[in-house]
Design an enzyme around this catalytic site. Structure first.
Site, PDB file in Angstrom:
ATOM      1  N   THR A 148      52.642 146.827  -4.988  1.00  0.00           N
ATOM      2  CA  THR A 148      52.574 145.706  -3.796  1.00  0.00           C
ATOM      3  C   THR A 148      53.510 145.658  -3.017  1.00  0.00           C
ATOM      4  O   THR A 148      53.392 145.244  -2.159  1.00  0.00           O
ATOM      5  CB  THR A 148      51.858 144.626  -4.676  1.00  0.00           C
TER       6      THR A 148
ATOM      7  N   ARG B  57      46.734 152.203 -14.323  1.00  0.00           N
ATOM      8  CA  ARG B  57      47.727 152.791 -15.026  1.00  0.00           C
ATOM      9  C   ARG B  57      47.587 152.719 -16.497  1.00  0.00           C
ATOM     10  O   ARG B  57      47.843 151.467 -16.944  1.00  0.00           O
ATOM     11  CB  ARG B  57      49.103 152.498 -14.591  1.00  0.00           C
TER      12      ARG B  57
ATOM     13  N   ASP C 133      50.132 153.261  -1.580  1.00  0.00           N
ATOM     14  CA  ASP C 133      50.843 151.859  -1.215  1.00  0.00           C
ATOM     15  C   ASP C 133      51.011 151.910   0.352  1.00  0.00           C
ATOM     16  O   ASP C 133      50.743 151.139   1.163  1.00  0.00           O
ATOM     17  CB  ASP C 133      52.018 151.885  -1.707  1.00  0.00           C
TER      18      ASP C 133
END
Length: 309
Positions: free
Chosen positions: A35, A171, A262
């Site tokens: 993030t 994950r 991302d």
């Protein structure tokens, strides 16, 4: 289609010290995290046209100071970062096999695990935000009680007009069990306006048979806008109740696939904040992702971040 009350953006999660290979046995120190990578790229793309903050928790040491200073110099709002006097930032090392990457982590005592301990600080960070972005990693590193604190803050922020984007980015090693994943993800989907899943994650966790099946499951949970990433495959996007599929252009000169998703998220969200359609946002996401994977590490050189008008 999701509409925003403002372009002010807050991304929530963990940033770590990154050791990226630059030669045989040599590594370059940087900072990265899913993030954080997204927030940083959004800030560079917007070039001051809107506030972009990264809500996290770091240590009180010199490396943490360097991280905060770097963010401030790069135009991000660092007022939403809190400090931990006992813990430091986590660390990871990238190992490359050709252009594919694997990671070695040292993050069990990361200060970011306490980023949602203070509900008041979260509420203050979210105040005035038009978009709040988080991921499955954000959720996975939090103690269960702090996760509930985060959900409460997101609920209030949405009531105040914010929209929430979420990348499941699952994950398994960060979660105590897959049951915990399956119990937690639906909770955040109920608070999500824009979902940016990766199809391989959804297959592994939920057994989805197609991107359309992923979209159907997210839509059933109440998510109105969904863009399903599928590596080099097409991107499937749900907007205004319609599903469209856009091919992903072939990328030449790939050096490192770290941060590809991302980067896509950053391009997609930047385009949406600027009023572009979801289909145009997919193209922007593909453009960002393509640039990221042509370079080593999870973030582009500042001068190469695509500008979106």
């Amino acid at each position: 289609m999701v509409h925003f009350t403002s372009s002010s953006t807050i991304s929530v999660g963990e940033a770590m010290v990154e050791l990226a290979p630059v030669g045989e046995g040599h590594y370059k120190r940087g900072f990265a995290g899913d993030t954080f990578n997204t927030a940083w790229h959004i800030a560079q793309a917007l070039q001051g046209r809107a506030r972009v903050g990264f809500a996290t928790r770091v240590g009180a040491d010199k490396i943490s100071d360097a991280f905060v200073d770097e963010l401030a110099a790069d135009g991000l709002d660092v007022s939403v970062i809190t400090r931990d006097l006992q813990r430091n930032m986590g660390l990871y090392l990238i190992e490359l096999d050709g252009v594919e990457r694997s990671f070695h982590y040292w993050r069990d005592t990361s200060a970011a695990r306490g980023l949602a301990a203070d509900g008041g600080a979260l509420a203050q960070a979210f105040a005035g935000a038009g978009l709040i972005h988080l991921s499955g990693i954000t959720l996975a590193i939090l103690p269960p009680a702090d996760r509930e604190t985060l959900f409460a803050a997101l609920t209030q922020a949405r009531a105040n007009g914010a929209r929430v984007s979420f990348d499941p980015n699952i994950r398994p090693r960060l979660w105590p069990s897959m049951d915990a994943v399956r119990q937690t993800i639906p909770q955040v989907l109920a608070l999500t306006d824009i979902a940016l899943p990766s199809f391989d994650d959804e297959v592994a966790v939920w057994g989805d048979t197609s991107p359309e099946a992923t979209i159907a499951r997210f839509a059933a949970a109440g998510v109105t806008e969904v863009a399903v990433k599928d590596g080099a495959g097409p991107v499937s996007v749900l907007a205004d109740g319609q599903i469209r599929t856009l091919p992903t252009p072939e990328v030449q000169g790939i050096r490192d696939t770290t941060g590809a998703g991302d980067g896509f998220n950053a391009g997609y969200l930047t385009a949406r904040l600027l009023g572009q359609t979801p289909e145009m946002a997919v193209i922007a996401g593909q453009r960002f992702s393509a640039e990221v994977i042509r370079h080593l590490g999870a973030r582009l050189p500042k001068t190469l971040v695509p500008y979106l008008p």
